[in-house]
Motif scaffolding. Structure first.
Motif, mmCIF file in Angstrom:
data_model
loop_
_atom_site.group_PDB
_atom_site.id
_atom_site.type_symbol
_atom_site.label_atom_id
_atom_site.label_comp_id
_atom_site.label_asym_id
_atom_site.label_seq_id
_atom_site.Cartn_x
_atom_site.Cartn_y
_atom_site.Cartn_z
ATOM 1 N N MET A 142 0.868 -1.120 -0.137
ATOM 2 C CA MET A 142 -0.050 -0.101 -0.012
ATOM 3 C C MET A 142 0.676 1.288 0.155
ATOM 4 N N ASN A 143 0.608 2.374 -0.783
ATOM 5 C CA ASN A 143 1.371 3.547 -0.961
ATOM 6 C C ASN A 143 0.593 4.412 0.030
ATOM 7 N N THR A 144 1.511 4.745 0.906
ATOM 8 C CA THR A 144 0.875 5.507 2.077
ATOM 9 C C THR A 144 1.102 7.138 1.692
ATOM 10 N N ASN A 145 1.759 7.303 0.703
ATOM 11 C CA ASN A 145 1.589 8.699 0.213
ATOM 12 C C ASN A 145 0.434 9.246 -0.363
ATOM 13 N N ASN A 146 -0.287 8.308 -0.771
ATOM 14 C CA ASN A 146 -1.897 8.430 -1.194
ATOM 15 C C ASN A 146 -2.592 8.843 -0.180
ATOM 16 N N LEU A 147 -2.345 8.570 1.025
ATOM 17 C CA LEU A 147 -3.138 8.827 2.194
ATOM 18 C C LEU A 147 -2.870 10.053 3.103
ATOM 19 N N LEU A 148 -1.915 10.870 2.493
ATOM 20 C CA LEU A 148 -1.695 12.081 3.253
ATOM 21 C C LEU A 148 -2.491 13.116 2.736
ATOM 22 N N LEU A 149 -3.865 13.121 3.501
ATOM 23 C CA LEU A 149 -4.707 13.930 3.308
ATOM 24 C C LEU A 149 -5.118 14.845 4.413
ATOM 25 N N ASN A 150 -4.034 15.715 4.782
ATOM 26 C CA ASN A 150 -3.888 16.874 5.663
ATOM 27 C C ASN A 150 -5.127 17.833 5.645
ATOM 28 N N GLN A 151 -5.629 18.064 6.531
ATOM 29 C CA GLN A 151 -6.930 18.922 6.774
ATOM 30 C C GLN A 151 -8.231 18.342 6.255
ATOM 31 N N ASP A 152 -8.096 17.065 5.732
ATOM 32 C CA ASP A 152 -9.363 16.458 4.874
ATOM 33 C C ASP A 152 -10.489 16.564 6.176
ATOM 34 N N PRO A 153 -11.523 17.273 5.762
ATOM 35 C CA PRO A 153 -12.876 17.535 6.650
ATOM 36 C C PRO A 153 -13.318 15.989 6.917
ATOM 37 N N PHE A 154 -13.267 15.164 5.995
ATOM 38 C CA PHE A 154 -13.927 13.792 6.603
ATOM 39 C C PHE A 154 -13.031 13.005 7.527
ATOM 40 N N LEU A 155 -11.715 13.118 7.172
ATOM 41 C CA LEU A 155 -10.831 12.297 8.171
ATOM 42 C C LEU A 155 -10.953 13.140 9.740
ATOM 43 N N GLN A 156 -11.031 14.475 9.553
ATOM 44 C CA GLN A 156 -11.060 15.344 10.852
ATOM 45 C C GLN A 156 -12.240 14.971 11.792
ATOM 46 N N ARG A 157 -13.261 14.248 10.915
ATOM 47 C CA ARG A 157 -14.537 13.860 11.940
ATOM 48 C C ARG A 157 -14.389 12.458 12.323
ATOM 49 N N GLN A 158 -13.380 11.663 11.988
ATOM 50 C CA GLN A 158 -12.888 10.213 12.315
ATOM 51 C C GLN A 158 -12.290 10.209 13.562
ATOM 52 N N ARG A 159 -12.680 9.161 14.285
ATOM 53 C CA ARG A 159 -11.914 9.087 15.845
ATOM 54 C C ARG A 159 -11.387 7.670 15.770
ATOM 55 N N VAL A 160 -10.217 7.554 16.011
ATOM 56 C CA VAL A 160 -9.221 6.361 15.856
ATOM 57 C C VAL A 160 -8.827 6.292 17.447
ATOM 58 N N PHE A 161 -9.217 5.297 18.170
ATOM 59 C CA PHE A 161 -8.396 4.863 19.336
ATOM 60 C C PHE A 161 -7.344 3.915 19.263
ATOM 61 N N LEU A 162 -6.152 3.843 19.985
ATOM 62 C CA LEU A 162 -5.256 2.946 20.044
ATOM 63 C C LEU A 162 -5.406 2.465 21.485
ATOM 64 N N VAL A 163 -5.594 1.278 21.741
ATOM 65 C CA VAL A 163 -5.856 0.433 22.843
ATOM 66 C C VAL A 163 -4.527 -0.668 23.338
ATOM 67 N N THR A 164 -3.529 -0.194 24.034
ATOM 68 C CA THR A 164 -2.353 -1.078 24.422
ATOM 69 C C THR A 164 -2.554 -1.858 25.417
ATOM 70 N N LEU A 165 -1.566 -2.676 25.709
ATOM 71 C CA LEU A 165 -1.615 -3.516 27.221
ATOM 72 C C LEU A 165 -1.654 -2.533 28.153
ATOM 73 N N ASP A 166 -0.719 -1.292 28.094
ATOM 74 C CA ASP A 166 -0.743 -0.548 29.443
ATOM 75 C C ASP A 166 -0.027 0.707 28.898
ATOM 76 N N LYS A 167 0.412 1.411 29.717
ATOM 77 C CA LYS A 167 1.110 2.628 29.333
ATOM 78 C C LYS A 167 2.619 2.838 30.030
ATOM 79 N N LEU A 168 3.083 1.663 30.323
ATOM 80 C CA LEU A 168 4.246 1.417 31.333
ATOM 81 C C LEU A 168 5.406 1.233 30.563
ATOM 82 N N GLU A 169 5.216 0.299 29.526
ATOM 83 C CA GLU A 169 6.512 -0.160 28.904
ATOM 84 C C GLU A 169 6.919 0.775 27.471
ATOM 85 N N GLU A 170 8.099 0.685 27.287
ATOM 86 C CA GLU A 170 8.547 1.648 26.209
ATOM 87 C C GLU A 170 7.845 1.062 24.814
ATOM 88 N N PHE A 171 7.521 -0.270 24.813
ATOM 89 C CA PHE A 171 7.146 -0.803 23.648
ATOM 90 C C PHE A 171 5.598 0.070 23.207
#
Length: 297
Positions: free
Chosen positions: A1-30
Motif C-alpha cells: 500500500m502506498n501511504t503517500n496517497n493517504l496524506l490528506l492533511n486537513q481533509d474534513p472527512f478524516l477530521q471527523r473520524q475518531r481512531v483509538f489505540l488500546v495497548t496493554l498498558d502505558k508502562l512499557e517503552e514498547f
C-alpha cells in the motif's frame, strides 16, 4: 500500500473520524513506541487520535477501555490484545456497533481488517539458534536451558517460546526445562529467574520473551558468577547497557513504531474506502548482540 496517497492533511472527512489505540498498558517503552508511530501518522492527516490503556495488565480493565472507546464514538480501534479469547467478546460487540478493528502486536481471536505484528514463531526460532550459537562460542555443549515468562495468556509470547523450543529440541544436546511463570512485574520476574538459577545447577542458558522479563533477566544475571547465557526480547536503554556490559548476550528487537505508523495508515485506508492489502503484515525483527551489533533478518 502506498501511504503517500493517504496524506490528506486537513481533509474534513478524516477530521471527523475518531481512531483509538488500546495497548496493554502505558508502562512499557514498547507501548509508547506504538503510540509514537500512530501519533506521527495521525498528525499527517488531521484525524482525531486517542491513546488509551488499562492502568494494570488486567483483562477486565482492557475490556472496559475498549468498551469506553466505543461509547466515546470510536470509528476504528487499534488493539494490542491482552488475552486473545477474553478480549474477543468486546471486539465482537464493537464491530456490531460499526467500529472497525485493527490489531497491532497481539491479535484477538475475533477477526479484524489487518494485524500488524512480528512473526513470533520465526522470531522464537531465531532466538533458539542464537542461544545455541552463544553456548557453542562459550564451549558449552550440554546442560539445561530455561524460560521465564510473565502472564501465560499472551499468544505472541507463547509462539516465541514454541519456536525457541523447536530449535533447541532439534539440536538435541540441551535439556529444556518447563517454562516458569511469574506476575508481570520486574521484582516477581527477577525472583523467579533467581529461583530457576538456584534450583538448577546444570543451567547454562535462559530465554525471556519481552521487555520486562528481559530486564529482570539482566538484573538476575548481574548477581551471579556462573556463566549463564541470557537471550531476551525488546530493547530499552537499560537492556542496551546490559548488552554493552555483556550481562546479556543478545536481544531480538521488534518494530513497534512501524506497527503504530503503518497501523494508522491502514486505519485511514479502511476509513476512506481504500485497499488495506493482506490480512497480516509482518513488521519484522532484528537481532542486537553484545557490543551493540545490529543484524536485520
Amino acid at each position: 500500500m502506498n501511504t503517500n496517497n493517504l496524506l490528506l492533511n486537513q481533509d474534513p472527512f478524516l477530521q471527523r473520524q475518531r481512531v483509538f489505540l488500546v495497548t496493554l498498558d502505558k508502562l512499557e517503552e514498547f507501548s509508547y513506541r506504538i503510540n509514537e508511530g500512530a501519533s506521527d501518522m495521525a498528525r499527517l492527516t488531521g484525524i482525531t487520535y486517542i491513546w488509551d490503556a488499562p492502568v494494570e495488565r488486567v483483562v477486565e480493565q482492557q475490556i472496559s477501555v475498549i468498551n469506553n472507546a466505543v461509547a466515546n464514538g470510536a470509528d476504528l480501534i487499534m488493539i494490542q490484545a491482552l488475552d486473545p479469547i477474553r478480549v474477543s467478546g468486546a471486539v465482537e460487540a464493537a464491530k456490531a456497533r460499526g467500529v472497525r478493528i485493527i490489531y497491532v502486536d497481539s491479535p484477538a481471536v475475533e477477526s479484524a481488517i489487518v494485524t500488524l505484528a512480528t512473526d513470533n514463531y520465526n522470531a522464537g526460532q531465531t532466538a533458539g539458534q542464537l542461544m545455541i550459537n552463544e553456548l557453542e562460542l562459550a564451549g558449552i555443549i550440554t546442560g539445561d536451558i530455561g524460560i521465564v515468562e510473565g502472564i501465560p495468556e499472551m499468544v505472541t509470547r507463547l509462539n516465541r517460546q514454541i519456536g525457541f523450543r523447536d530449535v533447541i529440541k532439534r539440536d538435541g544436546r540441551y535439556q529444556l526445562l518447563d517454562t516458569r511463570y511469574a506476575q508481570g512485574n520486574p521484582v516477581a520476574l527477577q525472583n523467579e529467574i533467581e529461583a530457576v538459577i538456584n534450583e538448577n545447577p546444570s543451567l547454562v542458558g535462559l530465554f525471556t520473551t519481552y521487555e520486562v522479563s528481559t530486564t529482570a533477566l539482566g538484573y538476575a544475571l548481574m548477581g551471579i558468577t556462573k556463566p549463564i547465557i541470557g537471550i531476551g526480547f525488546d530493547l530499552t536503554d537499560i537492556i542496551r547497557d546490559m548488552l554493552n556490559n555483556e550481562v546479556l548476550r543478545a536481544t531480538l528487537v521488534q518494530n513497534p513504531y512501524t506497527m503504530g505508523y503503518l497501523g494508522m495508515a491502514q486505519a485511514i485506508a479502511a476509513l476512506t474506502g481504500k485497499d488495506t492489502g493482506p490480512n497480516f503484515i509482518n513488521t519484522g525483527v532484528s537481532i542486537v548482540t553484545r557490543y551493540m551489533r545490529r543484524i536485520v533478518i
